[in-house]
Design a protein around this motif. Sequence first.
Motif, PDB file in Angstrom:
ATOM      1  N   GLY A  20      25.358  61.594  21.448  1.00 14.29           N
ATOM      2  CA  GLY A  20      25.728  61.968  20.101  1.00 14.29           C
ATOM      3  C   GLY A  20      24.552  62.315  19.201  1.00 14.29           C
ATOM      4  N   GLU A  21      24.901  62.749  18.025  1.00 14.95           N
ATOM      5  CA  GLU A  21      23.919  63.142  17.021  1.00 14.95           C
ATOM      6  C   GLU A  21      23.034  61.964  16.612  1.00 14.95           C
ATOM      7  OE1 GLU A  21      24.417  64.900  12.621  1.00 14.95           O
ATOM      8  OE2 GLU A  21      25.704  65.861  14.126  1.00 14.95           O
ATOM      9  N   PHE A  73      22.283  59.313  18.393  1.00 20.80           N
ATOM     10  CA  PHE A  73      21.389  59.008  19.516  1.00 20.80           C
ATOM     11  C   PHE A  73      20.200  59.968  19.537  1.00 20.80           C
ATOM     12  CE2 PHE A  73      19.976  59.345  23.931  1.00 20.80           C
ATOM     13  CZ  PHE A  73      19.714  58.013  24.217  1.00 20.80           C
ATOM     14  N   GLU A  74      20.453  61.253  19.356  1.00 23.00           N
ATOM     15  CA  GLU A  74      19.380  62.252  19.347  1.00 23.00           C
ATOM     16  C   GLU A  74      18.414  61.994  18.196  1.00 23.00           C
ATOM     17  OE1 GLU A  74      18.567  64.345  21.751  1.00 23.00           O
ATOM     18  OE2 GLU A  74      20.260  63.495  22.843  1.00 23.00           O
ATOM     19  N   PHE A  75      18.957  61.626  17.037  1.00 25.92           N
ATOM     20  CA  PHE A  75      18.119  61.284  15.887  1.00 25.92           C
ATOM     21  C   PHE A  75      17.253  60.067  16.219  1.00 25.92           C
ATOM     22  CE2 PHE A  75      17.611  58.819  11.900  1.00 25.92           C
ATOM     23  CZ  PHE A  75      16.767  59.693  11.234  1.00 25.92           C
ATOM     24  N   GLY A  76      17.852  59.074  16.846  1.00 29.60           N
ATOM     25  CA  GLY A  76      17.116  57.867  17.241  1.00 29.60           C
ATOM     26  C   GLY A  76      15.977  58.169  18.193  1.00 29.60           C
ATOM     27  N   LYS A  77      16.196  59.082  19.124  1.00 30.38           N
ATOM     28  CA  LYS A  77      15.134  59.479  20.065  1.00 30.38           C
ATOM     29  C   LYS A  77      13.984  60.148  19.316  1.00 30.38           C
ATOM     30  CE  LYS A  77      16.204  61.623  23.810  1.00 30.38           C
ATOM     31  NZ  LYS A  77      16.832  62.442  24.857  1.00 30.38           N
ATOM     32  N   THR A 117       8.397  53.002  25.579  1.00 34.00           N
ATOM     33  CA  THR A 117       9.724  52.526  25.204  1.00 34.00           C
ATOM     34  C   THR A 117      10.755  53.650  25.283  1.00 34.00           C
ATOM     35  OG1 THR A 117       8.639  50.998  23.673  1.00 34.00           O
ATOM     36  CG2 THR A 117      11.024  51.309  23.409  1.00 34.00           C
ATOM     37  N   GLU A 118      11.928  53.310  25.800  1.00 28.99           N
ATOM     38  CA  GLU A 118      13.028  54.273  25.919  1.00 28.99           C
ATOM     39  C   GLU A 118      14.225  53.783  25.120  1.00 28.99           C
ATOM     40  OE1 GLU A 118      13.802  55.614  30.081  1.00 28.99           O
ATOM     41  OE2 GLU A 118      12.336  54.033  30.528  1.00 28.99           O
ATOM     42  N   LEU A 119      14.875  54.697  24.433  1.00 28.93           N
ATOM     43  CA  LEU A 119      16.121  54.402  23.736  1.00 28.93           C
ATOM     44  C   LEU A 119      17.256  54.639  24.713  1.00 28.93           C
ATOM     45  CD1 LEU A 119      17.475  53.689  21.004  1.00 28.93           C
ATOM     46  CD2 LEU A 119      17.578  56.148  20.553  1.00 28.93           C
ATOM     47  N   LYS A 120      18.050  53.604  24.960  1.00 33.68           N
ATOM     48  CA  LYS A 120      19.153  53.710  25.915  1.00 33.68           C
ATOM     49  C   LYS A 120      20.506  53.831  25.221  1.00 33.68           C
ATOM     50  CE  LYS A 120      16.734  53.362  29.676  1.00 33.68           C
ATOM     51  NZ  LYS A 120      16.648  54.474  30.609  1.00 33.68           N
ATOM     52  N   THR A 121      20.670  53.130  24.090  1.00 31.81           N
ATOM     53  CA  THR A 121      21.911  53.155  23.326  1.00 31.81           C
ATOM     54  C   THR A 121      21.560  53.151  21.856  1.00 31.81           C
ATOM     55  OG1 THR A 121      23.068  51.854  25.021  1.00 31.81           O
ATOM     56  CG2 THR A 121      24.087  51.936  22.849  1.00 31.81           C
TER      57      THR A 121
END
Length: 135
Positions: free
Chosen positions: A2-3, A5-9, A23-27
């Motif tokens: 989602g939007e 999630f993309e913003f968080g990345k 670090t990786e954003l998974k959720t």
Amino acid sequence: MGELFEFGKQILAQQPFSVLLGTELKTFESGKAELSLIVKEELKQQHGFVHGGVVSYLADNALTYAGGSVLGDSVTSEYKINYLRPAIGERLIARARVLSSGKRQAVCQCEIVATDSGEERMIAVAQGTITKVAS
């Protein structure tokens, strides 16, 4: 994805320390967030455990992501962490969720696990107050 999630990345990519650690954003969705990182030798202390500062960083960032998912641009106001056992494994995962939120702050909780051969073991728990950045 989602939007949000993309913003968080994008936000994670703007954090030099997070990039340094890998670090990786998974959720990242309303009310919850999950961050993870691969355990490298450089992240360990003299006993072979992942350094407590790395575990604490992961909890802090996951708490702020969870709070930010409902508040918008946010920072950590305070947090507490309890280390339950040594951080030993291949990967660390921090799963945070919002317990309660208002217009300006959210109280969030996070569980940090270490994975080894697919098995998870809880290594720490944290709770914090996340505050919306004044615009």
